[in-house]
Motif scaffolding. Structure first.
Motif, PDB file in Angstrom:
ATOM      1  N   THR A  79       0.865  -1.193   0.000  1.00 45.58           N
ATOM      2  CA  THR A  79       0.000   0.000   0.000  1.00 45.58           C
ATOM      3  C   THR A  79       0.899   1.240   0.000  1.00 45.58           C
ATOM      4  N   GLY A  80       0.293   2.378  -0.296  1.00 49.85           N
ATOM      5  CA  GLY A  80       1.022   3.641  -0.208  1.00 49.85           C
ATOM      6  C   GLY A  80       1.379   3.932   1.246  1.00 49.85           C
ATOM      7  N   TYR A  81       0.480   3.586   2.126  1.00 45.82           N
ATOM      8  CA  TYR A  81       0.713   3.803   3.568  1.00 45.82           C
ATOM      9  C   TYR A  81       1.986   3.072   4.000  1.00 45.82           C
ATOM     10  N   ASN A 127       5.250   4.749   2.741  1.00 49.43           N
ATOM     11  CA  ASN A 127       5.761   5.851   3.564  1.00 49.43           C
ATOM     12  C   ASN A 127       6.336   5.346   4.880  1.00 49.43           C
ATOM     13  N   HIS A 129       0.177  14.025   4.745  1.00 48.13           N
ATOM     14  CA  HIS A 129      -0.719  12.883   4.992  1.00 48.13           C
ATOM     15  C   HIS A 129      -0.291  12.113   6.256  1.00 48.13           C
ATOM     16  N   CYS A 152       0.155   9.073   6.913  1.00 49.80           N
ATOM     17  CA  CYS A 152       1.139   7.981   6.854  1.00 49.80           C
ATOM     18  C   CYS A 152       2.569   8.505   6.797  1.00 49.80           C
ATOM     19  N   ASP A 201       3.658  16.311   0.764  1.00 54.57           N
ATOM     20  CA  ASP A 201       2.708  15.854  -0.251  1.00 54.57           C
ATOM     21  C   ASP A 201       2.948  16.685  -1.518  1.00 54.57           C
ATOM     22  N   SER A 237      -3.613  16.347   0.124  1.00 54.54           N
ATOM     23  CA  SER A 237      -4.775  15.499  -0.146  1.00 54.54           C
ATOM     24  C   SER A 237      -6.111  16.093   0.250  1.00 54.54           C
ATOM     25  N   ASP A 273       5.502  12.910  -1.761  1.00 56.08           N
ATOM     26  CA  ASP A 273       4.441  11.913  -1.783  1.00 56.08           C
ATOM     27  C   ASP A 273       3.476  12.325  -2.885  1.00 56.08           C
ATOM     28  N   ALA A 277       0.972  10.777  -4.238  1.00 57.88           N
ATOM     29  CA  ALA A 277      -0.257   9.970  -4.275  1.00 57.88           C
ATOM     30  C   ALA A 277      -1.321  10.612  -5.178  1.00 57.88           C
ATOM     31  N   HIS A 278      -1.491  11.928  -5.049  1.00 60.49           N
ATOM     32  CA  HIS A 278      -2.563  12.608  -5.794  1.00 60.49           C
ATOM     33  C   HIS A 278      -2.053  13.296  -7.058  1.00 60.49           C
ATOM     34  N   THR A 284       1.057   5.941  -4.823  1.00 65.76           N
ATOM     35  CA  THR A 284       0.110   4.894  -4.462  1.00 65.76           C
ATOM     36  C   THR A 284      -0.539   4.383  -5.738  1.00 65.76           C
ATOM     37  N   SER A 342      -3.691   3.344  -5.404  1.00 63.98           N
ATOM     38  CA  SER A 342      -5.112   3.348  -5.026  1.00 63.98           C
ATOM     39  C   SER A 342      -5.860   4.568  -5.566  1.00 63.98           C
ATOM     40  N   LYS A 343      -5.215   5.321  -6.465  1.00 63.33           N
ATOM     41  CA  LYS A 343      -5.898   6.504  -6.994  1.00 63.33           C
ATOM     42  C   LYS A 343      -5.924   6.410  -8.531  1.00 63.33           C
ATOM     43  N   GLY A 387      -1.853  -0.600  -3.634  1.00 61.66           N
ATOM     44  CA  GLY A 387      -0.408  -0.820  -3.588  1.00 61.66           C
ATOM     45  C   GLY A 387       0.297   0.521  -3.566  1.00 61.66           C
TER      46      GLY A 387
HETATM   47  N1  PMP Z   1      -0.247   9.525   0.743  1.00 59.50           N
HETATM   48  C1  PMP Z   1      -1.267  10.335   0.500  1.00 59.50           C
HETATM   49  C2  PMP Z   1      -1.007  11.786   0.255  1.00 59.50           C
HETATM   50  C3  PMP Z   1      -2.570   9.825   0.477  1.00 59.50           C
HETATM   51  O1  PMP Z   1      -3.604  10.638   0.255  1.00 59.50           O
HETATM   52  C4  PMP Z   1      -2.768   8.445   0.703  1.00 59.50           C
HETATM   53  C5  PMP Z   1      -4.145   7.799   0.666  1.00 59.50           C
HETATM   54  N2  PMP Z   1      -5.191   8.524   1.053  1.00 59.50           N
HETATM   55  C6  PMP Z   1      -1.667   7.652   0.963  1.00 59.50           C
HETATM   56  C7  PMP Z   1      -0.419   8.213   0.959  1.00 59.50           C
HETATM   57  C8  PMP Z   1      -1.825   6.187   1.275  1.00 59.50           C
HETATM   58  O2  PMP Z   1      -2.004   5.456   0.137  1.00 59.50           O
HETATM   59  P1  PMP Z   1      -2.705   4.025   0.172  1.00 59.50           P
HETATM   60  O3  PMP Z   1      -4.158   4.248   0.019  1.00 59.50           O
HETATM   61  O4  PMP Z   1      -2.086   3.334  -0.993  1.00 59.50           O
HETATM   62  O5  PMP Z   1      -2.323   3.372   1.463  1.00 59.50           O
END
Ligand code: PMP
Length: 392
Positions: free
Chosen positions: A109-111, A114, A135, A137, A177, A181, A206, A208-209, A237, A239-240, A246
């Protein structure tokens, strides 16, 4: 006092449920890219991170099915041992090329990415610097590290500079970030890069977005500013925009090798399942083949930000498809959320601690495949509900 006393005393969620205002953990029983079914009713989804609308793309869905047929439903182990697929390696090579780095490493996961990257690289003598709106994480990864954690007010890079100047020893990481987010605001990467030249820290974004959204190929915030080779680590991530689950980090080969052999959130957790990896690879195919999705996403973003402003809502400093509609007090945010939900619109009610006290908001976010009719309806309903609740 018993450990569970705090649990028994926690009743706020039930009170909000009793008022019919509870907006969380709603069961989605079916979905398309832009609509979900909840409790038997269709809602237009303006609360997902499915920026390019790839979750239901035929090539993506078919690739996931084929991977399940070939490799089974899960990897049942860590990448370190039995859970490493040729597909994970293919994805890493492709990500490194896409981001423009030597190597990449895929986490579950992205979490976890990090957690692993920050806690592994920031040792006892080192300092990690965080923006206060980073974020959760990133904050958790910093907490897990043995180094010193310094937090600066959101975007206050003068404060960061002063902190860097007073650091006496050890290495340093600055991580923010790329796109915040809950705000949709883009980080000031040019200034961070200038600070990196002076203070020689490791700069991590990060993204992610930002991946799939920013930059002319969708490679993220560094590409957006033309600063790809000035950012040390890009974290992302799946997941977006990538429509899966992942995460990954991309950077220099030696750093990736080190993380691969030391990051506990990688080594002690099972790997991304085959269908999820194949989804990302297929999503990358579509991102490359259909750049017009990104153009459409930006056109929608502009339209929605202008639309909310025209009717008198505040959207903060967003410049991206994350458009927070600022409400303020919690009660009003819940009421606004409920009215819109009943009118067939799914938004995310965001409260502290995810955002600062008193800045409750409805976080709206857009998908390249939203139709003009859907967006017209959303704007019309926001205008009506805003007036009804005397928010505009
Ligand atoms: N970093 C940021 C900025 C996020 O917004 C998120 C998810 N909301 C994550 C990391 C975590 O990603 P994941 O959903 O893959 O765990």
């Amino acid at each position: 006092m018993h450990l569970f006393d705090k649990c028994r005393a926690f009743t706020r969620h039930n009170e909000v449920k009793a008022e019919g205002l509870y907006p969380y953990f709603l069961p989605v029983s079916g979905s398309t890219d832009t609509e979900v079914v909840i409790n038997g009713k269709k809602k237009i989804m303006i609360g997902s991170n499915n920026y390019l609308g790839l979750t239901h793309h035929p090539h993506v869905v078919e690739s996931a099915k084929r991977a399940t047929d070939r490799y089974g439903s899960g990897c049942t182990g860590s990448r370190f041992l039995n859970g490493n697929l040729d597909l994970h390696l293919e994805l890493e090579e492709r990500l490194a090329r896409f981001i423009g780095t030597e190597a990449a490493l895929v986490f579950s996961t992205g979490y976890q990415t990090n957690l692993g990257v920050i806690s592994t690289l920031v040792g006892r003598q080192d300092t990690v610097y965080l923006d206060k709106l980073n974020h959760a994480c990133i904050v958790d990864g910093a907490r897990l590290s043995f180094g010193t954690v310094q937090r600066f007010n959101h975007n206050d890079l003068d404060a960061l500079e002063a902190m860097l100047r007073s650091q006496e020893s050890g290495g340093a990481m600055v991580i923010v970030d790329g796109v915040f987010s809950m705000e949709g605001e883009i980080a000031d990467v040019p200034r961070l890069v200038a600070l990196r030249e002076e203070f020689d820290f490791a700069l991590a974004l990060d993204d992610a977005h930002s991946i799939g959204v920013l930059g002319h190929t969708g490679a993220g915030t560094a590409e957006h500013f033309g600063l790809t080779h000035k950012v040390d680590l890009t974290i992302g991530t799946f997941s977006k925009s990538f429509a899966s689950i992942g995460g990954f980090v991309a950077g220099p080969r030696t750093v990736i090798d080190y993380l691969q052999h030391h990051a506990r959130s990688l080594i002690f957790s099972a790997s991304m399942p085959p269908s999820a990896v194949a989804t990302v690879l297929a999503a990358m195919d579509v991102m490359e083949a259909e750049p017009e999705r990104r153009d459409r996403l930006w056109a929608i973003t502009k339209r929605m930000i202008e639309g909310f402003h025209d009717m008198g809502f505040e959207t903060g400093k967003t410049e991206t498809p994350i458009v927070p509609v600022m409400i303020g007090p919690m009660e009003e945010a819940f009421l606004m959320w409920k009215e819109l939900f009943e009118r067939g619109i799914y938004t995310n009610a965001v409260l502290p601690p995810a955002v600062p006290e008193g800045s409750c908001r409805l976080r709206t976010s857009y998908i390249a495949t939203h139709t003009d009719d859907q967006l017209d309806y959303v704007l019309e309903q926001f205008a009506e509900v805003g007036k009804k609740l005397a928010l505009v």
